[in-house]
Scaffold this motif. Structure first.
Motif, PDB file in Angstrom:
ATOM      1  N   VAL A  16       0.841  -1.205   0.000  1.00  0.00           N
ATOM      2  CA  VAL A  16       0.000   0.000   0.000  1.00  0.00           C
ATOM      3  C   VAL A  16       0.869   1.246   0.000  1.00  0.00           C
ATOM      4  O   VAL A  16       1.975   1.258   0.539  1.00  0.00           O
ATOM      5  N   ASP A  17       0.323   2.308  -0.585  1.00  0.00           N
ATOM      6  CA  ASP A  17       1.063   3.564  -0.716  1.00  0.00           C
ATOM      7  C   ASP A  17       0.800   4.447   0.498  1.00  0.00           C
ATOM      8  O   ASP A  17       0.313   5.580   0.383  1.00  0.00           O
ATOM      9  N   SER A  18       1.148   3.933   1.656  1.00  0.00           N
ATOM     10  CA  SER A  18       0.838   4.611   2.915  1.00  0.00           C
ATOM     11  C   SER A  18       1.958   5.519   3.405  1.00  0.00           C
ATOM     12  O   SER A  18       1.728   6.370   4.271  1.00  0.00           O
ATOM     13  N   GLU A  19       3.147   5.354   2.870  1.00  0.00           N
ATOM     14  CA  GLU A  19       4.283   6.073   3.433  1.00  0.00           C
ATOM     15  C   GLU A  19       4.163   7.594   3.328  1.00  0.00           C
ATOM     16  O   GLU A  19       4.547   8.296   4.270  1.00  0.00           O
ATOM     17  N   PRO A  20       3.647   8.168   2.237  1.00  0.00           N
ATOM     18  CA  PRO A  20       3.462   9.627   2.229  1.00  0.00           C
ATOM     19  C   PRO A  20       2.512  10.107   3.327  1.00  0.00           C
ATOM     20  O   PRO A  20       2.743  11.167   3.929  1.00  0.00           O
ATOM     21  N   SER A 121      -5.033  -0.845   6.777  1.00  0.00           N
ATOM     22  CA  SER A 121      -4.416  -0.582   5.479  1.00  0.00           C
ATOM     23  C   SER A 121      -4.878  -1.577   4.426  1.00  0.00           C
ATOM     24  O   SER A 121      -5.227  -1.201   3.298  1.00  0.00           O
ATOM     25  N   LEU A 122      -4.904  -2.848   4.788  1.00  0.00           N
ATOM     26  CA  LEU A 122      -5.310  -3.881   3.833  1.00  0.00           C
ATOM     27  C   LEU A 122      -6.799  -3.785   3.515  1.00  0.00           C
ATOM     28  O   LEU A 122      -7.207  -3.970   2.361  1.00  0.00           O
ATOM     29  N   SER A 123      -7.594  -3.487   4.525  1.00  0.00           N
ATOM     30  CA  SER A 123      -9.045  -3.414   4.314  1.00  0.00           C
ATOM     31  C   SER A 123      -9.413  -2.237   3.422  1.00  0.00           C
ATOM     32  O   SER A 123     -10.187  -2.384   2.464  1.00  0.00           O
ATOM     33  N   SER A 124      -8.856  -1.066   3.710  1.00  0.00           N
ATOM     34  CA  SER A 124      -9.229   0.118   2.943  1.00  0.00           C
ATOM     35  C   SER A 124      -8.687   0.091   1.521  1.00  0.00           C
ATOM     36  O   SER A 124      -9.243   0.740   0.632  1.00  0.00           O
ATOM     37  N   SER A 125      -7.630  -0.681   1.292  1.00  0.00           N
ATOM     38  CA  SER A 125      -7.054  -0.782  -0.056  1.00  0.00           C
ATOM     39  C   SER A 125      -7.581  -1.979  -0.839  1.00  0.00           C
ATOM     40  O   SER A 125      -7.185  -2.193  -1.984  1.00  0.00           O
ATOM     41  N   GLY A 126      -8.446  -2.785  -0.210  1.00  0.00           N
ATOM     42  CA  GLY A 126      -9.036  -3.918  -0.897  1.00  0.00           C
ATOM     43  C   GLY A 126      -8.156  -5.145  -1.003  1.00  0.00           C
ATOM     44  O   GLY A 126      -8.414  -6.037  -1.812  1.00  0.00           O
ATOM     45  N   LEU A 127      -7.122  -5.235  -0.154  1.00  0.00           N
ATOM     46  CA  LEU A 127      -6.175  -6.346  -0.237  1.00  0.00           C
ATOM     47  C   LEU A 127      -6.331  -7.371   0.893  1.00  0.00           C
ATOM     48  O   LEU A 127      -5.642  -8.394   0.897  1.00  0.00           O
TER      49      LEU A 127
END
Length: 227
Positions: A16-20, A121-127
């Motif tokens: 996921v692109d969470s780092e920013p 993170s996984l839930s909101s990104s669909g993973l």
């Protein structure tokens, strides 16, 4: 025939692109308690590191902060980050496609972050569907990358020897931890001009490349067993 390897994925910056989002909230929170910090500091120097280690290093450089203030700051930062993860987070390009292509492999997430953050993170990104409850957090295991113990903990609970695991991680911290654990390591190096892949790891620059690399590694394992 050799069994397929167990795939152990980092989360932030790999799936996921969470780092920013994380870097921005860290900058606000840390600067607010007198520890100068820019979002670019996280992306450049501290990417993948445990938050408490970052705080300790900043205090070494800039002076001690009252522990109560730090605790309040971290609680507030994590709450704000969770809100942003739930509304703004997207998968890293190629991550959804890679997981779909590799769905037949045993796989888990191995992250320095808290388990609630991994799940959000996984839930909101669909993973989330690809991993179920196979989520291994440094906060649950009480050990964090770059120590190899977190990867070894995950491999043991997944029922695999370290040499039968492939770790996929974007941070140097995570790559070194998995190498020290004795695993095959794929470094998702999204900043090849600024970051050098450690010796012994396989470099890819995009998650779109991952299924091909895993297919080749699996074929090589099968040939070694049959030969």
């Amino acid at each position: 025939m050799a069994h397929p390897p167990c795939l152990l994925f980092d989360c932030d910056g790999t799936l996921v692109d969470s780092e920013p989002l994380l870097a921005a909230e860290m900058a606000i929170a840390l600067s607010g308690v007198g520890l100068p910090f820019l979002a670019s500091d996280y992306m450049g120097e501290f990417r993948g590191s445990r938050f408490r280690q970052i705080v300790a290093e900043l205090q070494r450089r800039h002076g001690e902060v009252d522990p109560d203030h730090l605790e309040i700051m971290e609680t507030r930062m994590r709450r704000k980050l969770m809100q942003r993860l739930e509304t703004e987070l997207v998968p890293l390009p190629g991550a959804s496609e890679a997981l779909a292509a590799l769905a037949g492999y045993p796989m888990a997430v191995v992250s320095n972050g808290p388990e609630a953050k991994i799940l959000a993170s996984l839930s909101s990104s669909g993973l989330a569907e690809y991993f179920g409850d196979r989520l291994f957090s440094g906060y649950t295991a009480n050990c964090w990358k770059p120590d190899p113990c977190l990867f070894l903990h995950a491999a043991s609970l997944m029922g695999y020897a370290p040499e039968d695991c492939v770790a996929i991680d974007d941070s140097i911290v995570g790559v070194r931890a998995a190498l020290a654990a004795g695993m095959t390591v794929i470094h998702l190096n999204r900043f090849p001009d600024a970051e050098q892949t450690p010796s012994g790891a396989i470099m890819i620059s995009s998650m779109y490349q991952l299924p091909t690399v895993i297919t080749h590694l699996t074929a090589a394992r099968q040939m070694a067993v049959s030969g």
